[in-house]
Design a protein around this motif. Structure first.
Motif, PDB file in Angstrom:
ATOM      1  N   ASN A  72       0.810  -1.216   0.000  1.00 10.01           N
ATOM      2  CA  ASN A  72       0.000   0.000   0.000  1.00 10.01           C
ATOM      3  C   ASN A  72       0.845   1.269   0.000  1.00 10.01           C
ATOM      4  N   LEU A  73       0.142   2.373  -0.117  1.00 10.08           N
ATOM      5  CA  LEU A  73       0.817   3.654  -0.295  1.00 10.08           C
ATOM      6  C   LEU A  73       1.652   4.033   0.917  1.00 10.08           C
ATOM      7  N   ALA A  74       1.133   3.744   2.137  1.00  8.69           N
ATOM      8  CA  ALA A  74       1.905   4.086   3.330  1.00  8.69           C
ATOM      9  C   ALA A  74       3.232   3.347   3.322  1.00  8.69           C
ATOM     10  N   GLN A  75       3.184   2.095   2.929  1.00 11.00           N
ATOM     11  CA  GLN A  75       4.430   1.330   2.879  1.00 11.00           C
ATOM     12  C   GLN A  75       5.328   1.842   1.762  1.00 11.00           C
ATOM     13  N   SER A  76       4.736   2.236   0.681  1.00 12.11           N
ATOM     14  CA  SER A  76       5.508   2.802  -0.416  1.00 12.11           C
ATOM     15  C   SER A  76       6.199   4.085   0.034  1.00 12.11           C
ATOM     16  N   GLY A  77       5.470   4.898   0.862  1.00 13.36           N
ATOM     17  CA  GLY A  77       6.065   6.118   1.389  1.00 13.36           C
ATOM     18  C   GLY A  77       7.208   5.836   2.339  1.00 13.36           C
ATOM     19  N   LEU A  78       7.047   4.791   3.154  1.00 12.27           N
ATOM     20  CA  LEU A  78       8.102   4.425   4.102  1.00 12.27           C
ATOM     21  C   LEU A  78       9.346   3.941   3.367  1.00 12.27           C
ATOM     22  N   SER A  79       9.127   3.108   2.397  1.00 14.04           N
ATOM     23  CA  SER A  79      10.263   2.464   1.741  1.00 14.04           C
ATOM     24  C   SER A  79      10.773   3.275   0.563  1.00 14.04           C
ATOM     25  N   ARG A  80       9.953   4.266   0.144  1.00 15.50           N
ATOM     26  CA  ARG A  80      10.267   5.052  -1.056  1.00 15.50           C
ATOM     27  C   ARG A  80      10.460   4.136  -2.260  1.00 15.50           C
ATOM     28  N   ARG A  81       9.645   3.090  -2.278  1.00 14.52           N
ATOM     29  CA  ARG A  81       9.664   2.193  -3.425  1.00 14.52           C
ATOM     30  C   ARG A  81       8.324   2.290  -4.143  1.00 14.52           C
ATOM     31  N   GLU A  82       8.373   2.250  -5.449  1.00 16.93           N
ATOM     32  CA  GLU A  82       7.146   2.178  -6.226  1.00 16.93           C
ATOM     33  C   GLU A  82       6.533   0.795  -6.018  1.00 16.93           C
ATOM     34  N   PRO A  83       5.224   0.751  -5.686  1.00 16.20           N
ATOM     35  CA  PRO A  83       4.606  -0.570  -5.510  1.00 16.20           C
ATOM     36  C   PRO A  83       4.860  -1.497  -6.693  1.00 16.20           C
ATOM     37  N   ALA A  84       4.825  -0.942  -7.895  1.00 12.54           N
ATOM     38  CA  ALA A  84       4.985  -1.786  -9.079  1.00 12.54           C
ATOM     39  C   ALA A  84       6.349  -2.472  -9.105  1.00 12.54           C
ATOM     40  N   ARG A  85       7.315  -1.873  -8.412  1.00 14.77           N
ATOM     41  CA  ARG A  85       8.646  -2.469  -8.431  1.00 14.77           C
ATOM     42  C   ARG A  85       8.796  -3.563  -7.374  1.00 14.77           C
ATOM     43  N   LEU A  87       5.921  -5.731  -6.639  1.00 17.31           N
ATOM     44  CA  LEU A  87       4.947  -6.791  -6.889  1.00 17.31           C
ATOM     45  C   LEU A  87       5.612  -7.972  -7.592  1.00 17.31           C
ATOM     46  N   GLY A  88       5.317  -9.154  -7.058  1.00 17.02           N
ATOM     47  CA  GLY A  88       5.853 -10.367  -7.650  1.00 17.02           C
ATOM     48  C   GLY A  88       7.250 -10.724  -7.195  1.00 17.02           C
ATOM     49  N   ARG A  89       7.865  -9.831  -6.440  1.00 17.05           N
ATOM     50  CA  ARG A  89       9.225 -10.115  -5.975  1.00 17.05           C
ATOM     51  C   ARG A  89       9.179 -10.726  -4.576  1.00 17.05           C
ATOM     52  N   ASN A  90      10.172 -11.516  -4.260  1.00 19.15           N
ATOM     53  CA  ASN A  90      10.208 -12.181  -2.957  1.00 19.15           C
ATOM     54  C   ASN A  90      10.522 -11.172  -1.862  1.00 19.15           C
ATOM     55  N   PHE A  91       9.624 -11.096  -0.876  1.00 20.05           N
ATOM     56  CA  PHE A  91       9.781 -10.082   0.156  1.00 20.05           C
ATOM     57  C   PHE A  91      11.055 -10.295   0.972  1.00 20.05           C
ATOM     58  N   PHE A  92      11.283 -11.517   1.431  1.00 21.13           N
ATOM     59  CA  PHE A  92      12.398 -11.773   2.341  1.00 21.13           C
ATOM     60  C   PHE A  92      13.759 -11.732   1.629  1.00 21.13           C
ATOM     61  N   LEU A  93      13.753 -12.061   0.347  1.00 27.19           N
ATOM     62  CA  LEU A  93      15.033 -12.157  -0.370  1.00 27.19           C
ATOM     63  C   LEU A  93      15.350 -10.906  -1.178  1.00 27.19           C
ATOM     64  N   ASP A  94      14.328 -10.336  -1.821  1.00 24.55           N
ATOM     65  CA  ASP A  94      14.592  -9.252  -2.768  1.00 24.55           C
ATOM     66  C   ASP A  94      14.157  -7.879  -2.279  1.00 24.55           C
ATOM     67  N   VAL A  95      12.967  -7.818  -1.645  1.00 28.09           N
ATOM     68  CA  VAL A  95      12.392  -6.511  -1.318  1.00 28.09           C
ATOM     69  C   VAL A  95      12.946  -5.980  -0.010  1.00 28.09           C
TER      70      VAL A  95
END
Ligand code: ZN
Length: 162
Positions: A72-85, A87-95
């Motif tokens: 979501n947007l709040a998390q995108s604001g925290l991480s300064r990552r575009e959600p689209a970048r 999606l589909g990526r492994n949270f623990f390994l890549d994100v």
């Protein structure tokens, strides 16, 4: 297998039992939806994106493989990552490789193995690309659709001594 869904932010039990049918919860209790308490949705997929984005804390959803299916947007604001970048990526390994620790990944694997798990809440020094930030991470496993919901609350400095 005993199935269970708890609120991803506070651990309140939303549904438990083995019935295959019945309401599918979206995984947050009404108390934890302060800005959208009048919105009654049964499943994450029914939660409008603008409501998801209006939540005052970060929410990340993972599929059974640990891949990001919502951000979501709040998390995108925290991480300064575009959600689209993410999606589909492994949270623990890549994100968020800083979360690839036994305390969290072990919980994730155990939840999948037995089909449920208590809410996992940890105070965590999160390594965002722009710097370190203390957050409270809450992880909830939904046994019915086998997704995991992660809530990220920033811990303000005055709470540091809790
Ligand atoms: Zn809650």
């Amino acid at each position: 297998m005993q199935l269970k869904t708890v609120c991803a932010r506070c651990g309140h039990v939303l549904r438990e039992g083995d019935e295959a049918d019945g309401p599918v919860s979206h995984g947050l209790c009404l108390h934890c939806l302060p800005d959208v308490h009048d919105v009654h949705v049964e499943h994450w997929e029914h939660l409008p994106q603008e409501v998801f984005d209006s939540l005052p804390y970060g929410v990340i959803r993972l599929d059974e493989g640990g891949n990001v299916i919502a951000y979501n947007l709040a998390q995108s604001g925290l991480s300064r990552r575009e959600p689209a970048r993410t999606l589909g990526r492994n949270f623990f390994l890549d994100v968020a490789p800083c979360t690839n620790v036994h305390e969290l990944v072990g919980w994730f694997e155990e939840a999948k193995r037995i089909g449920h798990a208590p809410l996992k809440t940890v105070r965590f020094l999160f390594a965002f690309p722009h710097g370190m930030q203390y957050v409270r991470l809450s992880l909830a496993f939904n046994g019915y659709d086998r997704t995991t919901t992660i809530v990220v609350d920033v811990i303000q400095e005055e709470e540091d001594d809790e």
